[in-house]
Enzyme design. Structure first.
Site, PDB file in Angstrom:
ATOM      1  N   LEU A 246       0.833  -1.206   0.000  1.00 39.08           N
ATOM      2  CA  LEU A 246       0.000   0.000   0.000  1.00 39.08           C
ATOM      3  C   LEU A 246       0.863   1.250   0.000  1.00 39.08           C
ATOM      4  O   LEU A 246       1.888   1.327   0.686  1.00 39.08           O
ATOM      5  CB  LEU A 246      -0.919   0.011   1.222  1.00 39.08           C
ATOM      6  CG  LEU A 246      -1.926  -1.138   1.342  1.00 39.08           C
ATOM      7  CD1 LEU A 246      -2.821  -0.940   2.555  1.00 39.08           C
ATOM      8  CD2 LEU A 246      -2.769  -1.274   0.072  1.00 39.08           C
ATOM      9  N   ASP A 288       1.467  -3.749   5.759  1.00 37.44           N
ATOM     10  CA  ASP A 288       0.513  -3.319   4.725  1.00 37.44           C
ATOM     11  C   ASP A 288       0.793  -4.018   3.400  1.00 37.44           C
ATOM     12  O   ASP A 288       0.528  -3.463   2.332  1.00 37.44           O
ATOM     13  CB  ASP A 288       0.548  -1.796   4.562  1.00 37.44           C
ATOM     14  CG  ASP A 288       1.927  -1.289   4.156  1.00 37.44           C
ATOM     15  OD1 ASP A 288       2.898  -2.063   4.252  1.00 37.44           O
ATOM     16  OD2 ASP A 288       2.043  -0.118   3.746  1.00 37.44           O
TER      17      ASP A 288
END
Length: 390
Positions: A246, A288
Site C-alpha cells: 500500500l 501493509d
C-alpha cells in the site's frame, strides 16, 4: 449444552474434564430419579416388612442426599474427583445394603446390580479405581456367600410372594441403568468429538489466517502457492503471483492512529477478496503487504486488466474514515512458468517487481528478465503500466 450450566467453570477449561463432569452429572440426575421412584414404592408397597422398611428408606434417602451433595460440589466448587468417588461409594453401599437386607446374595434381587459401581468407577474415575472396586465387590460377594454357608441368617424385608416381581423390577432397573449409562456415554462422546473437531478447525484456521483481516497468512499463502504451481503443471496453464504494497498507508497510522490503520487493512482485504474468484488466494503477508495467487490463466492480458482493477479498487475512498489521505498500491507480478519454475525465485521476482513499482507508486509492473538470462548477474527489466492518477 444443558448440563454445562450445572458444571463449575473450572471443569470447563479442557475437554476431558468437561466430558467426565457431564457424564457424572447425567448419572446423578438418573440415579436421583430412580431413587425417587424406589422411595415411593417403599412407602406404598404392602410387600415390604415393617421392620426392614425404615432401614431401606434410610439407605435410599441417604443416597439421594449424597448424590444431591455431589451435584452441588460440581456446580459450586468444581470438586469432580470427590464427587465421583462419593457417587461410586454410595452406589456400592446402596447395592450391598439392598442385597444384605433382602436375603443375601443367593436370594436378593439387588445382587445383579453389583455391576453398577464397577462400571461407574471405570467410566467416572479411571481403570485402576475400576479394578479396585471390582476386587472389593467380588470379595464382598464371596464373603456374603461364605456367611450364608456358615448359617448366617440375612434379614429379609421382602414378602416371599413378591420375589418374582422384585427380581424382575431389579433387573429392569439394572438394564435401564446400563442402557442409560451407555446412552449418556455415547451421546456425550459424540458431542465431545464434534466440539474437538470444531476446536481443531478453529485452531487450524487461526494458524493459517491473519487475525486482523481473516485472510490467509504468509504460511498458508506459501502452501497455496505450492499447490497452485503443481496444478499448473497438470493443467498446463499459467499461475500469476501478485505482491501488493500500500502507498500512503503510513500517514494514516501516524495521523489517525493504529485503530484507523487496522480498519483500512480490513477494508482493503475485503475489497481484494471481492475482486477475485473463490479459487484464487488473497493473503496478508505482513504490515501493509498483501499477496494474490491467480490460477488457470489462459490469456496474459487478463493479468494486466486485473492489476488495473485492483489499483482502482484500492484507491476508492474509504467511507468510514473521513478526511483521510488517499490510499493506493504498488503491485509486482511474476508468472509461472514464464519467469521461473522455482517457487522461491517466483516470489523473489514478484517482490523485485513490486519494489520497482514503488518508485512510481499507484502502478503495477510485471517482472521481465532480459533475453540473455543465462548469466546470474543479468540486468532485470520490467514491463511497466502507466500509473493511475490519484
Amino acid at each position: 449444552m444443558f448440563l454445562d450450566k450445572y458444571i463449575h467453570s473450572s471443569l470447563q477449561t479442557d475437554f476431558d474434564s468437561l466430558y467426565k463432569a457431564r457424564v457424572l452429572k447425567a448419572i446423578l440426575f438418573i440415579f436421583i430419579g430412580i431413587l425417587t421412584v424406589v422411595n415411593f414404592w417403599l412407602l406404598t408397597s404392602p410387600n415390604i416388612s415393617e421392620n426392614g422398611k425404615p432401614l431401606a428408606l434410610t439407605i435410599c434417602f441417604t443416597m439421594q442426599i449424597v448424590y444431591g451433595l455431589c451435584l452441588l460440589l460440581i456446580r459450586l466448587r468444581g470438586y469432580y474427583n470427590l464427587s465421583a468417588h462419593l457417587t461410586v461409594i454410595m452406589t456400592a453401599l446402596g447395592v450391598i445394603g439392598g442385597a444384605f437386607l433382602s436375603g443375601g446374595p443367593l436370594y436378593a434381587p439387588a445382587t445383579n446390580m453389583n455391576i453398577l459401581p464397577i462400571i461407574m468407577a471405570f467410566v467416572l474415575i479411571n481403570k485402576q479405581v475400576g479394578l479396585i472396586w471390582t476386587l472389593i465387590i467380588i470379595c464382598l460377594h464371596i464373603g456374603f456367600i461364605l456367611l450364608h454357608n456358615h448359617g448366617f441368617q440375612f434379614p429379609q424385608m421382602l414378602d416371599a410372594e413378591s420375589y418374582p416381581i422384585q427380581h424382575l423390577s431389579h433387573w429392569m432397573v439394572n438394564y435401564s441403568s446400563l442402557i442409560g449409562l451407555m446412552f449418556v456415554f455415547n451421546t456425550l462422546n459424540s458431542r465431545l468429538k464434534r466440539e474437538r473437531d470444531n476446536e481443531r478447525k478453529k485452531f487450524q484456521h487461526l494458524a493459517s489466517h491473519d487475525p486482523l483481516t481473516n485472510l490467509a497468512n504468509r504460511l498458508q499463502f506459501d502452501e497455496n502457492l505450492s499447490d497452485s504451481l503443481n496444478r499448473s503443471d497438470q493443467t498446463q496453464k499459467i499461475s500469476a503471483l501478485f505482491y501488493i504494497d500500500l502507498d500512503g498507508f503510513k500517514p494514516i497510522n501516524d495521523s489517525y492512529g493504529h485503530e484507523a490503520g487496522d480498519m483500512v487493512l480490513k477494508e482493503i482485504g475485503l475489497r481484494l477478496k471481492a475482486s477475485l474468484r473463490s479459487m484464487d488466494t488473497v493473503a496478508r503477508l505482513g504490515g501493509d503487504e498483501f499477496g494474490i495467487i491467480l490460477e488457470d490463466i489462459n490469456n496474459i492480458d487478463h493479468i494486466s486488466d486485473l492489476a488495473k482493477k485492483i489499483l482502482r479498487t484500492i484507491q476508492e475512498p474509504i467511507s468510514f474514515l473521513t478526511n483521510t489521505p488517499s490510499v493506493s498500491a504498488s503491485i509486482g507480478i511474476s508468472m509461472y512458468p514464464l519467469h521461473s519454475l522455482n517457487k522461491t525465485e517466483l516470489m523473489k521476482f514478484a517482490d523485485i517487481a513490486m519494489y520497482q513499482a514503488k518508485n512510481t507508486q499507484n502502478s503495477w509492473k510485471v517482472y521481465e528478465p532480459e533475453d540473455n538470462n543465462t548469466q546470474e548477474d543479468s540486468t532485470l527489466s520490467f514491463r511497466e503500466a502507466d500509473p493511475i492518477s490519484h
